[in-house]
Design an enzyme around this catalytic site. Sequence first.
Site, PDB file in Angstrom:
ATOM      1  N   HIS A  56      16.665  35.458 -69.878  1.00  0.00           N
ATOM      2  CA  HIS A  56      16.714  34.299 -70.772  1.00  0.00           C
ATOM      3  C   HIS A  56      15.878  34.472 -72.021  1.00  0.00           C
ATOM      4  O   HIS A  56      15.515  33.486 -72.667  1.00  0.00           O
ATOM      5  CB  HIS A  56      16.215  33.055 -70.034  1.00  0.00           C
ATOM      6  CG  HIS A  56      16.949  32.711 -68.788  1.00  0.00           C
ATOM      7  ND1 HIS A  56      18.271  32.351 -68.801  1.00  0.00           N
ATOM      8  CD2 HIS A  56      16.565  32.674 -67.481  1.00  0.00           C
ATOM      9  CE1 HIS A  56      18.667  32.088 -67.551  1.00  0.00           C
ATOM     10  NE2 HIS A  56      17.649  32.286 -66.738  1.00  0.00           N
ATOM     11  N   HIS A 219      22.863  29.673 -65.829  1.00  0.00           N
ATOM     12  CA  HIS A 219      23.214  30.759 -64.906  1.00  0.00           C
ATOM     13  C   HIS A 219      24.686  30.693 -64.545  1.00  0.00           C
ATOM     14  O   HIS A 219      25.122  31.319 -63.579  1.00  0.00           O
ATOM     15  CB  HIS A 219      22.380  30.673 -63.628  1.00  0.00           C
ATOM     16  CG  HIS A 219      20.927  30.528 -63.872  1.00  0.00           C
ATOM     17  ND1 HIS A 219      20.300  29.303 -63.877  1.00  0.00           N
ATOM     18  CD2 HIS A 219      19.977  31.443 -64.155  1.00  0.00           C
ATOM     19  CE1 HIS A 219      19.006  29.484 -64.142  1.00  0.00           C
ATOM     20  NE2 HIS A 219      18.796  30.764 -64.324  1.00  0.00           N
TER      21      HIS A 219
END
Lengths: 332, 332
Positions: A56, A219
């Site tokens: 991320h 996700h």
Amino acid sequence: MKKILNDPSHYVDEMLEGFTAAHPEFYAQPERRVIARAGGAIDGKVGIVTGGGSGHLPVFTGYVGPGFLDACAIGDVFASPSAEQMAGAIRRANGGAGVLRLYGNYGGDVMNFDMAGEMVDMEDDIRTATVVLADDVVSAPKEEAEKRRGVAGMIYAFKIAGAAADTMADLDEVTRIAQKAADACRSIGMALSPCIVPQAGKANFEIGDGEMEMGMGIHGEPGIWRDSLKPADAITDEMIDRLLADRPLARGDRVSVLVNSLGATPLEELYIMYRRVRQRFDEAGVEIVMPLVGRYATSMEMTGATLTVIALDDELETLLKAPAACAYWRVG
Amino acid sequence: MKKILNDPSHYVDEMLEGFTAAHPEFYAQPERRVIARAGGAIDGKVGIVTGGGSGHLPVFTGYVGPGFLDACAIGDVFASPSAEQMAGAIRRANGGAGVLRLYGNYGGDVMNFDMAGEMVDMEDDIRTATVVLADDVVSAPKEEAEKRRGVAGMIYAFKIAGAAADTMADLDEVTRIAQKAADACRSIGMALSPCIVPQAGKANFEIGDGEMEMGMGIHGEPGIWRDSLKPADAITDEMIDRLLADRPLARGDRVSVLVNSLGATPLEELYIMYRRVRQRFDEAGVEIVMPLVGRYATSMEMTGATLTVIALDDELETLLKAPAACAYWRVG
């Protein structure tokens, strides 16, 4: 697999090696999977620690730095760090005034950070507090807001809590302000294409060529609808409407806004979205302070974007604008 | 088309509207397709102007700002701005000490900037000079270096020339330094997947699922080989070897290095590449000063990366480290 990597099982550790080598003025890696400020913890300042899965960047570990976080525990891609790694990060963040655990609301992270808190309490006598970030409005209904996931809006809490700790406020006060920032923040995402988790070696979800999914998580968690791709203004309008339905704003309110790419979506398209955000907020008489447009919280090469709005009062605005620096965001 | 946009023919103008709305402290749009510094030209300072096609943010227009450029002309995606737009940018950059045209070596840009120079010479009595940036080593052999394309290394010339102009050096001196920075700089790219030019509505090239292309240009210009995707270290090694073959370095030399994503390739993978660059340069006894890792010159959502090395002497290093600020790169 359209990724530039060596052995997939070394993806995170090789990334961290390059990351600390590129930015030694900000980051140090005192132990495996723990990144701390280059200068170490600051005596008498409340430490702020975060942690979570890799994949991320700049979240999570990029936001370690002056005016931001003190340390971060890093897991495999999209996987929680261990409780031991989190305890290590807490120890590295500890300047003797206690440590705030400030992280996204995901099951593994919550469980491991709770264990880490017990470990440092028993073994090191470090006092900790927790604020769990849960800004994604479509991940659970308002009545169950405690079930919501933390997404890009987390960076506002990192910034504001970091500024509060810099005032040498105590742990209760830093925790109060971090919770206030978290409560003022709402996000929503949309995705156009998946990413590949290196050790899995395949896309984390499938989606048709002409399709988008509104509300998808970082996700690949399911969103609220999937349909043909809409024009940018229609997408942005729906995202704004859903945020405002959850947390209304009135004429004269001040907000900061983050238009964030999940990775592949280019700056050009973020600006097309921001143009619409600005039009809508101008019409509504809501003032935008310090807008952020860029890649602040990604899912590697996912295509898509998130929109975050944080409602500001004088206290939050002052802390948001306080000086801070990391490799990805510099204020003041 | 996996892009967030409205009418494809409005892509650039809507992008610019969002861009200036998001960063009013840096950018103003005094006329269509011209971005100038928010404060306008600086009296007595050599102006620096660039221009080129859209679709490469932060290149070109993002590098307008203190210590960087003064104005930029912006074309459609991957298309040259018009001579009139370039002349407009030159006028906006003019503080009375002449203007340096500093841009990438592409046919349309060269032709239009030459015309723009004649226009402002005749109509406005503005003296201009030109440095054309041509850092891509695989786009033409060394003996025909004047045919090479300008790619990510252009940002070093922007930074160094901008710092030289800030010293209030005259046009000849700023031009000398910009040319010196250009001559010291070498880049190479590789691509894994294409991008979509909005008005064309389809990918700008085709490439197999497991394939990469070494040396591909930022608009999809053909590279030097296409084969199955190699490991990150092997890719990085070949890129370094090709750069060093073109411009050798010796033990004790100082360089800056830019590991740049073409858009979709995530920071994680750039750091894996930078790790290898650092290993190789450490072994070679070459010192890396101010490494840059991120998205500095993109092709919208292309997957791939470029590597740039600029050899530094004291003069170039001092100018590279001088204070400068734009929305994407802040120094000092």
